[in-house]
Design a protein around this motif. Structure first.
Motif, PDB file in Angstrom:
ATOM      1  N   LEU A  30       3.605   0.182 -31.786  1.00 55.51           N
ATOM      2  CA  LEU A  30       4.192   0.954 -32.899  1.00 55.51           C
ATOM      3  C   LEU A  30       4.623   0.008 -34.033  1.00 55.51           C
ATOM      4  O   LEU A  30       4.386   0.287 -35.213  1.00 55.51           O
ATOM      5  CB  LEU A  30       5.399   1.761 -32.400  1.00 55.51           C
ATOM      6  N   VAL A  31       5.220  -1.102 -33.657  1.00 58.27           N
ATOM      7  CA  VAL A  31       5.684  -2.086 -34.642  1.00 58.27           C
ATOM      8  C   VAL A  31       4.484  -2.673 -35.397  1.00 58.27           C
ATOM      9  O   VAL A  31       4.496  -2.798 -36.622  1.00 58.27           O
ATOM     10  CB  VAL A  31       6.492  -3.197 -33.919  1.00 58.27           C
ATOM     11  N   LYS A  32       3.425  -2.969 -34.601  1.00 55.48           N
ATOM     12  CA  LYS A  32       2.214  -3.552 -35.201  1.00 55.48           C
ATOM     13  C   LYS A  32       1.561  -2.567 -36.165  1.00 55.48           C
ATOM     14  O   LYS A  32       1.151  -2.914 -37.260  1.00 55.48           O
ATOM     15  CB  LYS A  32       1.221  -3.896 -34.082  1.00 55.48           C
ATOM     16  N   ARG A  33       1.465  -1.315 -35.729  1.00 51.70           N
ATOM     17  CA  ARG A  33       0.732  -0.298 -36.476  1.00 51.70           C
ATOM     18  C   ARG A  33       1.462   0.145 -37.741  1.00 51.70           C
ATOM     19  O   ARG A  33       0.867   0.303 -38.792  1.00 51.70           O
ATOM     20  CB  ARG A  33       0.526   0.908 -35.563  1.00 51.70           C
ATOM     21  N   LEU A  34       2.764   0.371 -37.608  1.00 54.52           N
ATOM     22  CA  LEU A  34       3.502   0.989 -38.719  1.00 54.52           C
ATOM     23  C   LEU A  34       4.437   0.033 -39.441  1.00 54.52           C
ATOM     24  O   LEU A  34       5.034   0.387 -40.450  1.00 54.52           O
ATOM     25  CB  LEU A  34       4.299   2.202 -38.204  1.00 54.52           C
ATOM     26  N   GLY A  35       4.609  -1.164 -38.879  1.00 56.60           N
ATOM     27  CA  GLY A  35       5.480  -2.138 -39.537  1.00 56.60           C
ATOM     28  C   GLY A  35       6.954  -1.801 -39.456  1.00 56.60           C
ATOM     29  O   GLY A  35       7.753  -2.355 -40.216  1.00 56.60           O
ATOM     30  N   VAL A  36       7.327  -0.905 -38.536  1.00 52.97           N
ATOM     31  CA  VAL A  36       8.756  -0.621 -38.392  1.00 52.97           C
ATOM     32  C   VAL A  36       9.411  -1.788 -37.642  1.00 52.97           C
ATOM     33  O   VAL A  36       8.745  -2.551 -36.960  1.00 52.97           O
ATOM     34  CB  VAL A  36       9.035   0.712 -37.652  1.00 52.97           C
ATOM     35  N   GLU A  78       0.817  -1.221   0.000  1.00 55.09           N
ATOM     36  CA  GLU A  78       0.000   0.000   0.000  1.00 55.09           C
ATOM     37  C   GLU A  78       0.851   1.272   0.000  1.00 55.09           C
ATOM     38  O   GLU A  78       1.875   1.325   0.684  1.00 55.09           O
ATOM     39  CB  GLU A  78      -0.867   0.063   1.262  1.00 55.09           C
ATOM     40  N   SER A  79       0.350   2.278  -0.722  1.00 59.42           N
ATOM     41  CA  SER A  79       0.975   3.603  -0.699  1.00 59.42           C
ATOM     42  C   SER A  79      -0.090   4.677  -0.534  1.00 59.42           C
ATOM     43  O   SER A  79      -1.233   4.501  -0.977  1.00 59.42           O
ATOM     44  CB  SER A  79       1.747   3.864  -1.991  1.00 59.42           C
ATOM     45  N   LEU A  80       0.319   5.770   0.083  1.00 63.90           N
ATOM     46  CA  LEU A  80      -0.564   6.918   0.276  1.00 63.90           C
ATOM     47  C   LEU A  80      -0.325   7.895  -0.869  1.00 63.90           C
ATOM     48  O   LEU A  80       0.835   8.210  -1.179  1.00 63.90           O
ATOM     49  CB  LEU A  80      -0.236   7.573   1.625  1.00 63.90           C
ATOM     50  N   VAL A  81      -1.420   8.360  -1.496  1.00 69.17           N
ATOM     51  CA  VAL A  81      -1.283   9.302  -2.620  1.00 69.17           C
ATOM     52  C   VAL A  81      -2.284  10.445  -2.466  1.00 69.17           C
ATOM     53  O   VAL A  81      -3.273  10.327  -1.744  1.00 69.17           O
ATOM     54  CB  VAL A  81      -1.524   8.607  -3.994  1.00 69.17           C
ATOM     55  N   LYS A  82      -1.995  11.534  -3.177  1.00 67.03           N
ATOM     56  CA  LYS A  82      -2.927  12.664  -3.204  1.00 67.03           C
ATOM     57  C   LYS A  82      -4.140  12.283  -4.051  1.00 67.03           C
ATOM     58  O   LYS A  82      -3.986  11.647  -5.092  1.00 67.03           O
ATOM     59  CB  LYS A  82      -2.267  13.878  -3.843  1.00 67.03           C
ATOM     60  N   LYS A  83      -5.306  12.734  -3.637  1.00 70.32           N
ATOM     61  CA  LYS A  83      -6.511  12.502  -4.437  1.00 70.32           C
ATOM     62  C   LYS A  83      -6.560  13.526  -5.562  1.00 70.32           C
ATOM     63  O   LYS A  83      -6.612  14.729  -5.308  1.00 70.32           O
ATOM     64  CB  LYS A  83      -7.764  12.629  -3.560  1.00 70.32           C
ATOM     65  N   MET A  84      -6.524  13.051  -6.788  1.00 75.06           N
ATOM     66  CA  MET A  84      -6.532  13.965  -7.930  1.00 75.06           C
ATOM     67  C   MET A  84      -7.772  13.725  -8.773  1.00 75.06           C
ATOM     68  O   MET A  84      -8.389  12.666  -8.686  1.00 75.06           O
ATOM     69  CB  MET A  84      -5.334  13.698  -8.849  1.00 75.06           C
ATOM     70  N   ALA A  85      -8.069  14.685  -9.637  1.00 71.66           N
ATOM     71  CA  ALA A  85      -9.054  14.434 -10.693  1.00 71.66           C
ATOM     72  C   ALA A  85      -8.248  13.891 -11.863  1.00 71.66           C
ATOM     73  O   ALA A  85      -7.398  14.594 -12.423  1.00 71.66           O
ATOM     74  CB  ALA A  85      -9.740  15.741 -11.066  1.00 71.66           C
ATOM     75  N   MET A  86      -8.449  12.615 -12.211  1.00 71.81           N
ATOM     76  CA  MET A  86      -7.619  12.012 -13.255  1.00 71.81           C
ATOM     77  C   MET A  86      -7.957  12.600 -14.633  1.00 71.81           C
ATOM     78  O   MET A  86      -9.114  12.861 -14.939  1.00 71.81           O
ATOM     79  CB  MET A  86      -7.809  10.493 -13.301  1.00 71.81           C
ATOM     80  N   ILE A  87      -6.945  12.782 -15.431  1.00 71.10           N
ATOM     81  CA  ILE A  87      -7.103  13.196 -16.830  1.00 71.10           C
ATOM     82  C   ILE A  87      -7.111  11.894 -17.641  1.00 71.10           C
ATOM     83  O   ILE A  87      -6.161  11.118 -17.542  1.00 71.10           O
ATOM     84  CB  ILE A  87      -5.935  14.120 -17.253  1.00 71.10           C
ATOM     85  N   PRO A  88      -8.178  11.620 -18.420  1.00 67.48           N
ATOM     86  CA  PRO A  88      -8.300  10.290 -19.052  1.00 67.48           C
ATOM     87  C   PRO A  88      -7.468  10.113 -20.318  1.00 67.48           C
ATOM     88  O   PRO A  88      -7.925   9.546 -21.312  1.00 67.48           O
ATOM     89  CB  PRO A  88      -9.804  10.205 -19.356  1.00 67.48           C
ATOM     90  N   VAL A  89      -6.242  10.622 -20.274  1.00 63.88           N
ATOM     91  CA  VAL A  89      -5.370  10.584 -21.454  1.00 63.88           C
ATOM     92  C   VAL A  89      -4.040   9.953 -21.037  1.00 63.88           C
ATOM     93  O   VAL A  89      -3.440  10.382 -20.058  1.00 63.88           O
ATOM     94  CB  VAL A  89      -5.132  12.015 -21.992  1.00 63.88           C
ATOM     95  N   GLU A  90      -3.606   8.920 -21.766  1.00 63.90           N
ATOM     96  CA  GLU A  90      -2.337   8.269 -21.463  1.00 63.90           C
ATOM     97  C   GLU A  90      -1.257   8.845 -22.382  1.00 63.90           C
ATOM     98  O   GLU A  90      -1.482   9.002 -23.579  1.00 63.90           O
ATOM     99  CB  GLU A  90      -2.455   6.759 -21.702  1.00 63.90           C
ATOM    100  N   CYS A  91      -0.106   9.160 -21.799  1.00 70.54           N
ATOM    101  CA  CYS A  91       1.018   9.693 -22.572  1.00 70.54           C
ATOM    102  C   CYS A  91       2.057   8.593 -22.746  1.00 70.54           C
ATOM    103  O   CYS A  91       2.515   8.007 -21.758  1.00 70.54           O
ATOM    104  CB  CYS A  91       1.669  10.859 -21.830  1.00 70.54           C
ATOM    105  N   VAL A  92       2.438   8.307 -23.977  1.00 69.96           N
ATOM    106  CA  VAL A  92       3.433   7.255 -24.253  1.00 69.96           C
ATOM    107  C   VAL A  92       4.637   7.867 -24.966  1.00 69.96           C
ATOM    108  O   VAL A  92       4.490   8.554 -25.975  1.00 69.96           O
ATOM    109  CB  VAL A  92       2.828   6.117 -25.110  1.00 69.96           C
ATOM    110  N   VAL A  93       5.815   7.633 -24.404  1.00 80.31           N
ATOM    111  CA  VAL A  93       7.070   8.001 -25.064  1.00 80.31           C
ATOM    112  C   VAL A  93       7.777   6.718 -25.463  1.00 80.31           C
ATOM    113  O   VAL A  93       7.772   5.738 -24.719  1.00 80.31           O
ATOM    114  CB  VAL A  93       7.967   8.856 -24.132  1.00 80.31           C
ATOM    115  N   ARG A  94       8.355   6.730 -26.659  1.00 83.71           N
ATOM    116  CA  ARG A  94       9.116   5.562 -27.133  1.00 83.71           C
ATOM    117  C   ARG A  94      10.522   5.990 -27.525  1.00 83.71           C
ATOM    118  O   ARG A  94      10.681   6.920 -28.327  1.00 83.71           O
ATOM    119  CB  ARG A  94       8.450   4.956 -28.374  1.00 83.71           C
TER     120      ARG A  94
END
Ligand code: CDP
Length: 238
Positions: free
Chosen positions: A101-107, A78-94
């Motif tokens: 990415l491989v599946k989508r673009l065939g790279v 268990e961890s204690l965290v601040k209660k936030m209003a979540m933003i329903p957007v995931e940020c992905v860096v590669r």
């Protein structure tokens, strides 16, 4: 601080209210899921490993000036965290091509991405977390342009910090997903950072040491998470 009722149970974590309206308890469970919840299994020790791993990373990020929801680790799971209003957007860096990415673009898997890419996905299991962009996020009110700008800035700062941290442990940070929320109007890093939400490869052998072991049925999932943790200085309770 007193833990009260369960507010929400996600795929791998449960959230509880506390006697402080600004604080929540995150309980890391052993449940593991992939492919938008289609593959599920309980893996012994996973709740503990991810909780301890996440606490270590969140503290490093906080020390480096990244605002996070993390307050402190309360127990093995268990961890204690601040209660936030979540933003329903995931940020992905590669940093390296893999997964979607491989599946989508065939790279080619393993190709270095320079500069690293930045993608947005809507947090919506039913729709399979579809890829979105800033225009859609603004129009549908998922996040404002200012919030998206801050999320991108923080996501790249995290990349700079964690690429280095993992490199020191002989690991490549291939890609990762971050989630943010709002606390008193400020964009703050939420959710967790663990091998469940990123890809980590051994720098020499390129062995996968993250959730792809579970997705691909390679076995040794939790052993790999612990190995990654130990290499960057995480001390797990025995
Ligand atoms: O991994 P998958 O093929 O579903 O998607 P991806 O777009 O290749 O994922 C990029 C990175 O974000 C990987 O490290 C995933 O583990 C992570 N991710 C996540 O943690 N949760 C999601 N809902 C989607 C991606």
């Amino acid at each position: 601080m007193e833990k009260r009722q369960e507010l929400y149970a996600g795929k791998a974590k449960s959230v509880y209210t506390t006697d402080d309206p600004d604080l929540l308890v995150l309980q890391f469970r052993d449940d593991t899921s992939a492919f938008d919840g289609k593959k599920k299994e309980a893996l012994a020790r996973k709740g503990m490993v991810n909780n301890v791993f996440n606490a270590y990373i969140m503290e490093r990020l906080q020390d480096a000036g990244i605002p996070t929801h993390f307050e402190k680790r309360l127990s093995d799971t268990e961890s204690l965290v601040k209660k936030m209003a979540m933003i329903p957007v995931e940020c992905v860096v590669r940093n390296i091509a893999a997964g979607g990415l491989v599946k989508r673009l065939g790279v080619e898997e393993g190709r270095e991405l320079s500069p690293p890419t930045f993608e947005l996905f809507l947090k919506n299991d039913e729709k399979g977390d579809p890829m979105i962009n800033e225009s859609l996020a603004e129009t549908f009110g998922w996040a404002t342009p200012a919030q998206l700008g801050r999320m991108k800035e923080l996501t790249f700062k995290v990349n700079h910090l964690l690429k280095q941290l993992f490199a020191e442990g002989g690991l490549m940070l291939v890609d990762y997903k971050l989630e943010f929320g709002l606390f008193k109007g400020e964009v703050v890093l939420g959710d967790e950072f663990s091998p469940d939400g990123c890809r980590l490869w051994d720098a020499k052998t390129r062995e996968k040491l993250d959730k792809d072991r579970f997705r691909q049925g390679l076995g040794g999932v939790i052993e790999a998470y612990e190995e990654v943790g130990r290499r960057i200085g995480v001390i797990f309770p025995s």
